[in-house]
Motif scaffolding. Structure first.
Motif, PDB file in Angstrom:
ATOM      1  N   TYR A  73       0.822  -1.204   0.000  1.00 23.19           N
ATOM      2  CA  TYR A  73       0.000   0.000   0.000  1.00 23.19           C
ATOM      3  C   TYR A  73       0.861   1.262   0.000  1.00 23.19           C
ATOM      4  CZ  TYR A  73      -4.444  -2.410   0.608  1.00 23.19           C
ATOM      5  OH  TYR A  73      -5.557  -3.171   0.415  1.00 23.19           O
ATOM      6  N   GLN A  75       1.965   1.769  -3.489  1.00 26.24           N
ATOM      7  CA  GLN A  75       0.853   2.182  -4.337  1.00 26.24           C
ATOM      8  C   GLN A  75       0.503   3.659  -4.093  1.00 26.24           C
ATOM      9  OE1 GLN A  75      -1.303  -2.214  -4.682  1.00 26.24           O
ATOM     10  NE2 GLN A  75      -2.473  -0.496  -3.894  1.00 26.24           N
ATOM     11  N   ILE A  76       0.493   4.050  -2.834  1.00 23.21           N
ATOM     12  CA  ILE A  76       0.170   5.449  -2.512  1.00 23.21           C
ATOM     13  C   ILE A  76       1.230   6.381  -3.098  1.00 23.21           C
ATOM     14  CG2 ILE A  76       0.051   7.104  -0.599  1.00 23.21           C
ATOM     15  CD1 ILE A  76      -1.322   4.767   1.004  1.00 23.21           C
ATOM     16  N   GLU A  82       0.576   6.593  -6.750  1.00 26.55           N
ATOM     17  CA  GLU A  82      -0.608   7.417  -7.010  1.00 26.55           C
ATOM     18  C   GLU A  82      -0.270   8.903  -6.933  1.00 26.55           C
ATOM     19  OE1 GLU A  82      -3.582   6.225  -4.203  1.00 26.55           O
ATOM     20  OE2 GLU A  82      -3.522   4.148  -4.880  1.00 26.55           O
ATOM     21  N   ASN A  83       0.685   9.242  -6.069  1.00 24.48           N
ATOM     22  CA  ASN A  83       1.044  10.653  -5.889  1.00 24.48           C
ATOM     23  C   ASN A  83       2.039  11.145  -6.929  1.00 24.48           C
ATOM     24  OD1 ASN A  83      -0.594  10.858  -3.679  1.00 24.48           O
ATOM     25  ND2 ASN A  83       1.019  10.630  -2.160  1.00 24.48           N
ATOM     26  N   TRP A 138      -5.515  -2.830  -8.648  1.00 19.11           N
ATOM     27  CA  TRP A 138      -5.217  -1.421  -8.383  1.00 19.11           C
ATOM     28  C   TRP A 138      -4.825  -0.694  -9.682  1.00 19.11           C
ATOM     29  CZ3 TRP A 138       0.061   0.285  -8.631  1.00 19.11           C
ATOM     30  CH2 TRP A 138       0.240   1.619  -8.276  1.00 19.11           C
ATOM     31  N   LYS A 170      -7.742  -0.181 -11.930  1.00 20.43           N
ATOM     32  CA  LYS A 170      -8.604   0.899 -11.449  1.00 20.43           C
ATOM     33  C   LYS A 170      -8.028   2.269 -11.835  1.00 20.43           C
ATOM     34  CE  LYS A 170     -11.108   1.956  -7.174  1.00 20.43           C
ATOM     35  NZ  LYS A 170     -11.308   1.502  -5.788  1.00 20.43           N
ATOM     36  N   LEU A 171      -6.731   2.430 -11.618  1.00 21.63           N
ATOM     37  CA  LEU A 171      -6.093   3.701 -11.965  1.00 21.63           C
ATOM     38  C   LEU A 171      -6.189   3.983 -13.464  1.00 21.63           C
ATOM     39  CD1 LEU A 171      -2.676   4.067 -10.061  1.00 21.63           C
ATOM     40  CD2 LEU A 171      -4.741   5.448  -9.814  1.00 21.63           C
ATOM     41  N   MET A 228      -9.630   4.939 -14.446  1.00 25.42           N
ATOM     42  CA  MET A 228      -9.941   6.321 -14.058  1.00 25.42           C
ATOM     43  C   MET A 228      -9.434   7.292 -15.117  1.00 25.42           C
ATOM     44  SD  MET A 228      -9.048   6.278  -9.961  1.00 25.42           S
ATOM     45  CE  MET A 228      -9.626   7.925  -9.562  1.00 25.42           C
ATOM     46  N   ARG A 265      -2.148  15.170  -2.596  1.00 22.57           N
ATOM     47  CA  ARG A 265      -2.751  14.909  -3.899  1.00 22.57           C
ATOM     48  C   ARG A 265      -3.872  15.901  -4.150  1.00 22.57           C
ATOM     49  NH1 ARG A 265      -4.839   8.914  -3.751  1.00 22.57           N
ATOM     50  NH2 ARG A 265      -2.741   8.593  -2.989  1.00 22.57           N
ATOM     51  N   MET A 288      -6.973  15.576  -4.561  1.00 20.73           N
ATOM     52  CA  MET A 288      -8.244  14.900  -4.265  1.00 20.73           C
ATOM     53  C   MET A 288      -8.526  13.721  -5.194  1.00 20.73           C
ATOM     54  SD  MET A 288      -8.743  16.793  -1.742  1.00 20.73           S
ATOM     55  CE  MET A 288     -10.183  16.006  -1.072  1.00 20.73           C
ATOM     56  N   PRO A 331      -5.794  10.569  -7.320  1.00 19.55           N
ATOM     57  CA  PRO A 331      -4.412  10.262  -7.682  1.00 19.55           C
ATOM     58  C   PRO A 331      -3.948  11.232  -8.771  1.00 19.55           C
ATOM     59  CG  PRO A 331      -5.658   8.246  -7.481  1.00 19.55           C
ATOM     60  CD  PRO A 331      -6.653   9.385  -7.367  1.00 19.55           C
TER      61      PRO A 331
END
Lengths: 96, 293
Positions: free
Chosen positions: B17, B20-21, B24-25, B49, B52-53, B56, B101, B103, B105
């Motif tokens: 995680y 991944q975070i 995402e950033n 994951w 999903k990204l 999006m 971020r 709000m 990714p």
């Protein structure tokens, strides 16, 4: 053997309720399972973020909610190191 | 960052995680797309994951916007767009919120901006002090940030600039816009720093530093916009209070959005790209103060 000091019970319970509220307000993951919702509402029960379906996106949303709406800074590291509603609440109570 | 290799090295769920975070950033839409192309080799949880990204990004706009990432400092990322030399392009300066971020990714947020019209500078405050103390290790305050950007970026190429800040980055965007002569500066669900729950800083933080900065900055033509989702009451109150403290600012209501910080709500309404182009890049604001997704 090391012992962590216990937080005052009422404070930990209030924080647990706060974290549970943040979970229910999460815009990424909606908890619909009645059994999980019942455990979220039960002060004596615990739920891991994993079983609540919280992926990294949902976890970051909880971090944001905790700071912006509840006034508690929770870093992503703290959230990952305390991976359940109860564990995070206890951590926040001890951290002060 | 080689996300596939690093994911393979993750020993625990928490490690995964964390990575991944971090991704995402940082990752651009094109980097997410490239990662998605290699997703077959990932463990199930990470594949979901990445799926999903990537979804999006595709939902916001097709094709994938070819921003190229370059780190100027650990928390300062420059995403260069694809406008050909000599073509007009804007500089967008984005101030991230508390979770570092916008709000969403970063990749999906960038996907909302057309790469052939702009470059994007993304700023994250590692101390989570809403940029009141500048950007540690990069610029001591917002005027120093303006000077630093003028050194680090090819400012002569830009036909215009715009600032945007989400949540706790909103007030900084409003203060910074006039400093660089931005056409528009937009706060998305922002609030005055006096009302922010900030961490205890090692040195005292002046929560009114942006007010003083504005008072000392020559009047500019920057449109200052305090935007909030129509159906998120706290943002409504905070944005209107913020607007009262920012002379010349205007409130923009985003209809049908019920999430903090506007961006995720626009994503839900499939309106992020149009909002960013109309409001941020074109500076076209509705006369009645209400933007309709």
């Amino acid at each position: 053997m090391d012992h962590q000091p216990s937080p005052p019970p009422h404070h930990a319970a209030r924080l647990r309720d706060l974290v549970a509220t943040g979970v229910r307000a999460n815009p990424v993951v909606t908890v619909n399972d009645p059994a999980l919702l019942a455990r979220l509402a039960d002060p004596a029960a615990d739920c891991s973020f994993e079983e609540l379906g919280f992926d990294s996106l949902a976890r970051m949303e909880l971090c944001i909610w905790m700071q912006v709406e509840a006034g508690f800074e929770v870093t992503e590291g703290e959230l990952l190191d305390h991976p359940s509603v109860g564990a995070l609440a206890t951590h926040l109570a001890l951290r002060g | 960052m080689d996300v596939v290799a690093e994911l393979a090295r993750c020993a625990t769920t928490a490690d995964r995680y964390r990575l991944q975070i971090e991704a995402e950033n940082e990752l651009s839409p094109a980097e997410i797309d490239a990662l998605h192309a290699r997703a077959a080799g990932l463990p199930d949880a990470s594949r979901d994951w990445v799926d999903k990204l990537a979804a999006m990004c595709r939902r916001i706009r097709d094709p994938i916007q070819p921003f190229r990432r370059r780190a100027l400092a650990p928390e300062v990322s420059f995403f260069e767009g694809s406008a050909p030399p000599g073509a007009p392009r804007a500089l967008v300066v984005a101030f991230a919120g508390v979770a570092k971020r916008m709000m969403l990714p970063l990749g999906p947020f960038l996907q909302g901006l057309p790469a052939d019209r702009c470059d994007v500078l993304v700023l994250r405050d590692p101390d989570r002090l809403a940029f009141l103390a500048g950007l540690p290790g990069y610029a001591a305050d917002l005027p120093a940030l303006a000077a630093r950007i003028a050194t680090d970026l090819p400012m002569a190429r830009y036909s215009g600039a715009a600032c945007i800040g989400a949540s706790s980055g909103g007030a900084a965007a409003l203060a910074f816009g006039p400093l660089i002569g931005a056409g528009v500066a937009v706060s998305l669900g922002g609030l005055h720093p006096r009302g922010m729950p900030l961490r205890h800083a090692a040195t005292p933080i002046d929560r009114y530093v942006f007010d003083a900065l504005r008072a000392g900055t020559p009047k500019a033509a920057t449109r200052l916009v305090c935007a909030h989702g129509e159906d998120f009451l706290r943002d409504c109150v905070r944005s209107r209070l913020l607007a009262m403290t920012v002379p010349g600012s205007e409130v923009l209501v985003v209809r049908g959005v019920a999430l903090h910080g506007v961006v995720a709500g626009l994503f839900q309404r499939n309106a992020l790209a149009r909002f960013l182009e109309e409001v941020l890049l074109d500076g076209t604001l509705p006369a009645d103060g209400a933007w309709q997704p």
